[in-house]
Scaffold this motif. Structure first.
Motif, PDB file in Angstrom:
ATOM      1  N   ALA A 284      84.452  37.922 -63.647  1.00 17.98           N
ATOM      2  CA  ALA A 284      83.521  39.026 -63.370  1.00 17.98           C
ATOM      3  C   ALA A 284      82.812  38.746 -62.053  1.00 17.98           C
ATOM      4  CB  ALA A 284      82.529  39.173 -64.513  1.00 17.98           C
ATOM      5  N   ARG A 285      83.469  39.023 -60.958  1.00 19.86           N
ATOM      6  CA  ARG A 285      82.950  38.652 -59.629  1.00 19.86           C
ATOM      7  C   ARG A 285      81.656  39.395 -59.293  1.00 19.86           C
ATOM      8  NH1 ARG A 285      86.581  35.430 -57.220  1.00 19.86           N
ATOM      9  NH2 ARG A 285      88.753  35.513 -57.960  1.00 19.86           N
ATOM     10  N   ALA A 286      81.550  40.643 -59.699  1.00 17.27           N
ATOM     11  CA  ALA A 286      80.326  41.388 -59.404  1.00 17.27           C
ATOM     12  C   ALA A 286      79.138  40.783 -60.146  1.00 17.27           C
ATOM     13  CB  ALA A 286      80.499  42.857 -59.783  1.00 17.27           C
ATOM     14  N   ALA A 287      79.369  40.297 -61.340  1.00 16.69           N
ATOM     15  CA  ALA A 287      78.298  39.646 -62.103  1.00 16.69           C
ATOM     16  C   ALA A 287      77.905  38.321 -61.451  1.00 16.69           C
ATOM     17  CB  ALA A 287      78.747  39.418 -63.533  1.00 16.69           C
ATOM     18  N   GLU A 288      78.884  37.573 -60.982  1.00 14.00           N
ATOM     19  CA  GLU A 288      78.601  36.310 -60.303  1.00 14.00           C
ATOM     20  C   GLU A 288      77.753  36.564 -59.054  1.00 14.00           C
ATOM     21  OE1 GLU A 288      82.829  34.205 -61.670  1.00 14.00           O
ATOM     22  OE2 GLU A 288      82.508  34.766 -59.570  1.00 14.00           O
ATOM     23  N   ALA A 289      78.113  37.605 -58.297  1.00 12.90           N
ATOM     24  CA  ALA A 289      77.358  37.931 -57.086  1.00 12.90           C
ATOM     25  C   ALA A 289      75.938  38.374 -57.407  1.00 12.90           C
ATOM     26  CB  ALA A 289      78.084  39.024 -56.303  1.00 12.90           C
ATOM     27  N   ALA A 290      75.766  39.050 -58.551  1.00 13.28           N
ATOM     28  CA  ALA A 290      74.436  39.539 -58.938  1.00 13.28           C
ATOM     29  C   ALA A 290      73.475  38.395 -59.252  1.00 13.28           C
ATOM     30  CB  ALA A 290      74.555  40.481 -60.136  1.00 13.28           C
ATOM     31  N   LEU A 291      74.003  37.237 -59.616  1.00 15.54           N
ATOM     32  CA  LEU A 291      73.144  36.098 -59.964  1.00 15.54           C
ATOM     33  C   LEU A 291      72.823  35.195 -58.780  1.00 15.54           C
ATOM     34  CD1 LEU A 291      74.594  34.885 -63.393  1.00 15.54           C
ATOM     35  CD2 LEU A 291      72.618  36.372 -62.980  1.00 15.54           C
ATOM     36  N   ARG A 292      73.694  35.161 -57.803  1.00  9.78           N
ATOM     37  CA  ARG A 292      73.498  34.229 -56.689  1.00  9.78           C
ATOM     38  C   ARG A 292      72.206  34.523 -55.940  1.00  9.78           C
ATOM     39  NH1 ARG A 292      79.202  34.570 -56.072  1.00  9.78           N
ATOM     40  NH2 ARG A 292      78.984  36.223 -54.505  1.00  9.78           N
ATOM     41  N   GLY A 293      71.439  33.467 -55.704  1.00 11.30           N
ATOM     42  CA  GLY A 293      70.192  33.591 -54.958  1.00 11.30           C
ATOM     43  C   GLY A 293      69.012  34.046 -55.786  1.00 11.30           C
ATOM     44  N   ARG A 294      69.192  34.141 -57.106  1.00 12.54           N
ATOM     45  CA  ARG A 294      68.109  34.624 -57.965  1.00 12.54           C
ATOM     46  C   ARG A 294      67.699  33.570 -58.979  1.00 12.54           C
ATOM     47  NH1 ARG A 294      69.194  40.661 -60.103  1.00 12.54           N
ATOM     48  NH2 ARG A 294      67.038  40.282 -60.792  1.00 12.54           N
ATOM     49  N   VAL A 295      66.448  33.605 -59.351  1.00  7.06           N
ATOM     50  CA  VAL A 295      65.992  32.845 -60.506  1.00  7.06           C
ATOM     51  C   VAL A 295      66.495  33.585 -61.746  1.00  7.06           C
ATOM     52  CG1 VAL A 295      63.999  32.058 -61.818  1.00  7.06           C
ATOM     53  CG2 VAL A 295      63.979  31.937 -59.310  1.00  7.06           C
ATOM     54  N   ILE A 296      67.129  32.842 -62.659  1.00  5.40           N
ATOM     55  CA  ILE A 296      67.746  33.490 -63.807  1.00  5.40           C
ATOM     56  C   ILE A 296      66.687  33.816 -64.856  1.00  5.40           C
ATOM     57  CG2 ILE A 296      69.526  33.338 -65.565  1.00  5.40           C
ATOM     58  CD1 ILE A 296      70.561  33.288 -62.706  1.00  5.40           C
ATOM     59  N   ASP A 297      66.492  35.109 -65.073  1.00  5.97           N
ATOM     60  CA  ASP A 297      65.608  35.578 -66.139  1.00  5.97           C
ATOM     61  C   ASP A 297      66.320  36.717 -66.862  1.00  5.97           C
ATOM     62  OD1 ASP A 297      65.442  37.725 -64.383  1.00  5.97           O
ATOM     63  OD2 ASP A 297      63.366  37.338 -63.803  1.00  5.97           O
ATOM     64  N   ASP A 298      65.619  37.358 -67.782  1.00  5.09           N
ATOM     65  CA  ASP A 298      66.261  38.398 -68.569  1.00  5.09           C
ATOM     66  C   ASP A 298      66.718  39.565 -67.704  1.00  5.09           C
ATOM     67  OD1 ASP A 298      66.888  39.337 -71.385  1.00  5.09           O
ATOM     68  OD2 ASP A 298      65.711  41.031 -70.659  1.00  5.09           O
ATOM     69  N   ASP A 299      65.924  39.931 -66.701  1.00  9.65           N
ATOM     70  CA  ASP A 299      66.311  41.036 -65.823  1.00  9.65           C
ATOM     71  C   ASP A 299      67.581  40.711 -65.053  1.00  9.65           C
ATOM     72  OD1 ASP A 299      64.195  42.612 -66.632  1.00  9.65           O
ATOM     73  OD2 ASP A 299      62.893  42.056 -64.950  1.00  9.65           O
ATOM     74  N   ALA A 300      67.655  39.494 -64.517  1.00  9.62           N
ATOM     75  CA  ALA A 300      68.845  39.086 -63.767  1.00  9.62           C
ATOM     76  C   ALA A 300      70.070  39.066 -64.670  1.00  9.62           C
ATOM     77  CB  ALA A 300      68.627  37.714 -63.138  1.00  9.62           C
ATOM     78  N   ALA A 301      69.905  38.573 -65.897  1.00  9.39           N
ATOM     79  CA  ALA A 301      71.020  38.511 -66.839  1.00  9.39           C
ATOM     80  C   ALA A 301      71.496  39.904 -67.219  1.00  9.39           C
ATOM     81  CB  ALA A 301      70.600  37.733 -68.083  1.00  9.39           C
ATOM     82  N   ARG A 302      70.566  40.826 -67.430  1.00  5.29           N
ATOM     83  CA  ARG A 302      70.950  42.200 -67.776  1.00  5.29           C
ATOM     84  C   ARG A 302      71.690  42.866 -66.614  1.00  5.29           C
ATOM     85  NH1 ARG A 302      68.690  44.426 -72.324  1.00  5.29           N
ATOM     86  NH2 ARG A 302      67.076  43.145 -73.338  1.00  5.29           N
ATOM     87  N   GLU A 303      71.193  42.652 -65.398  1.00 11.25           N
ATOM     88  CA  GLU A 303      71.842  43.249 -64.227  1.00 11.25           C
ATOM     89  C   GLU A 303      73.262  42.705 -64.066  1.00 11.25           C
ATOM     90  OE1 GLU A 303      71.327  43.145 -59.400  1.00 11.25           O
ATOM     91  OE2 GLU A 303      69.503  43.224 -60.637  1.00 11.25           O
ATOM     92  N   ALA A 304      73.422  41.402 -64.245  1.00 17.11           N
ATOM     93  CA  ALA A 304      74.747  40.795 -64.128  1.00 17.11           C
ATOM     94  C   ALA A 304      75.682  41.314 -65.210  1.00 17.11           C
ATOM     95  CB  ALA A 304      74.626  39.280 -64.200  1.00 17.11           C
ATOM     96  N   ALA A 305      75.171  41.471 -66.419  1.00 15.25           N
ATOM     97  CA  ALA A 305      76.002  41.958 -67.523  1.00 15.25           C
ATOM     98  C   ALA A 305      76.511  43.368 -67.247  1.00 15.25           C
ATOM     99  CB  ALA A 305      75.212  41.909 -68.825  1.00 15.25           C
ATOM    100  N   ARG A 306      75.644  44.211 -66.704  1.00 15.38           N
ATOM    101  CA  ARG A 306      76.084  45.573 -66.362  1.00 15.38           C
ATOM    102  C   ARG A 306      77.097  45.543 -65.229  1.00 15.38           C
ATOM    103  NH1 ARG A 306      70.476  46.743 -67.350  1.00 15.38           N
ATOM    104  NH2 ARG A 306      70.043  46.498 -65.122  1.00 15.38           N
ATOM    105  N   ALA A 307      76.855  44.688 -64.240  1.00 16.80           N
ATOM    106  CA  ALA A 307      77.771  44.599 -63.101  1.00 16.80           C
ATOM    107  C   ALA A 307      79.148  44.110 -63.525  1.00 16.80           C
ATOM    108  CB  ALA A 307      77.177  43.667 -62.041  1.00 16.80           C
ATOM    109  N   ALA A 308      79.184  43.241 -64.533  1.00 18.07           N
ATOM    110  CA  ALA A 308      80.455  42.675 -64.980  1.00 18.07           C
ATOM    111  C   ALA A 308      81.429  43.731 -65.467  1.00 18.07           C
ATOM    112  CB  ALA A 308      80.206  41.658 -66.094  1.00 18.07           C
ATOM    113  N   LEU A 309      80.926  44.861 -65.941  1.00 18.27           N
ATOM    114  CA  LEU A 309      81.780  45.869 -66.549  1.00 18.27           C
ATOM    115  C   LEU A 309      82.158  46.988 -65.592  1.00 18.27           C
ATOM    116  CD1 LEU A 309      79.959  45.922 -69.967  1.00 18.27           C
ATOM    117  CD2 LEU A 309      82.160  44.873 -69.437  1.00 18.27           C
ATOM    118  N   ALA A 310      81.738  46.866 -64.330  1.00 18.59           N
ATOM    119  CA  ALA A 310      82.148  47.852 -63.329  1.00 18.59           C
ATOM    120  C   ALA A 310      83.668  47.790 -63.166  1.00 18.59           C
ATOM    121  CB  ALA A 310      81.463  47.559 -61.999  1.00 18.59           C
TER     122      ALA A 310
END
Length: 338
Positions: A284-310
């Motif tokens: 899930a490359r879009a999800a991986e990109a959504a996390l890079r450079g961010r502190v991992i919290d619930d918002d970041a995890a939710r954004e990555a999860a949505r991006a993974a399914l694009a």
């Protein structure tokens, strides 16, 4: 199941020389009674295919007695897991549990205790798809050399939601999902003593590359070991799966996550791999990109999860997998960094 002979190979070279072809090539020949010599380790999947009358070898070549093929050892390259190491032995190994807990979890919850004590990691990675059309002798589907994928318009609730045309299988190995996230390599050797090392992610091939094979294993070649690089400092990992039943069931979805963080807990690199989602473990490359450079919290995890399914293209009966994966990805990310 038709009668067959069996031999126990004393060495890797002898085993490679004695086998005449790969299981994938044997199953695409005209008719199941093809009289070939095939490799056998734990034998879980091989015997299933024989009982289902999908292949009828004249001989099975056992590698289970080859010295060292089941060894788990550490060297400068990382952790070497012999292809004949059982899932139970891997799940219980102290180095696996300490450094690769996601792998220990994945193999420790695969199948039943009885199967884990017999099934090997090499066999787990090389097993054939569990699609019921592929597993039925009544259907000559694309993967068996036919002209049609029956799952696309048929019963497809357990099938792929990514890269599902022209063939909608999902890769059957839960261990592969985690191993791809960990950047694993596979060692292969042939009858002449020639060896090669390939990144597992490149060794596994989808329908766009080959419609009849799930991997790049060649005739007279044997998978001898899986090599795990040492995780970098600050790496966190997790594996989550969901099935219809808690045990002894194929996953409807599974997710492996490896997250590297710096001193202030900012993600510097992430690997997010989805199993039971595509013909090969799906990165899930879009999800991986959504996390890079961010502190991992619930918002970041939710954004990555949505991006993974694009880009997902679910079939008529497996749309439910979208929400299931979204939930599992978010939970796996948060579990990894907890």
């Amino acid at each position: 199941m038709k009668p067959f002979a069996t031999i126990r190979a004393p060495t890797i070279a002898a085993a490679a020389a004695a086998t005449s072809t790969t299981m994938a090539e044997a199953m695409t020949r005209a008719g199941p009674a093809n009289g070939v010599a095939l490799l056998r380790a734990g034998g879980i999947d091989v015997l299933d295919l024989l009982k289902e009358d999908l292949v009828a070898p004249a001989m099975l070549v056992s590698v289970i007695d080859i010295p060292g093929l089941d060894a788990i050892r550490e060297d400068a390259d990382g952790l070497h897991i012999g292809a004949a190491a059982t899932l139970a032995a891997i799940a219980a190994h102290p180095l696996v549990r300490e450094r690769y807990p996601a792998l220990a979890s994945a193999v420790g919850h695969s199948a039943s205790p009885q199967i884990r004590n017999v099934a090997t990691l090499g066999g787990n990675l090389l097993q054939r798809p569990r699609c019921w059309y592929f597993r039925s002798a009544a259907y000559r589907c694309l993967r068996k050399g036919g002209g049609h994928c029956f799952a696309i318009d048929g019963e497809n609730q357990y099938h792929a939601i990514f890269d599902n045309h022209p063939c909608a299988i999902v890769h059957p190995s839960t261990a592969a999902t985690v191993l791809v996230a960990l950047g694993a390599f596979v060692d292969l050797a042939d009858a002449h003593g020639t060896s090669r090392r390939v990144r597992l992610e490149n060794f596994l091939v989808g329908p766009a590359i080959d419609l009849q094979r799930e991997n790049d294993l060649q005739p007279h070649e044997i998978l001898t070991a899986i090599v795990l690089p040492t995780p970098p400092s600050g790496a966190r990992m997790a594996h989550l799966r969901q099935g219809e039943r808690d045990s002894m069931d194929w996953p409807l979805a599974d997710v492996a996550v490896l997250i590297e963080m710096d001193a202030v807990r900012t993600c510097t690199r992430a690997a997010i791999i989805l199993g039971a989602a595509a013909p090969v473990p799906h990165r899930a490359r879009a999800a991986e990109a959504a996390l890079r450079g961010r502190v991992i919290d619930d918002d970041a995890a939710r954004e990555a999860a949505r991006a993974a399914l694009a880009g997902a293209t679910p079939l008529a009966k497996n749309v439910y997998k979208l929400k299931l994966f979204e939930t599992l990805i978010r939970r796996a990310i948060l579990t990894a960094v907890a």
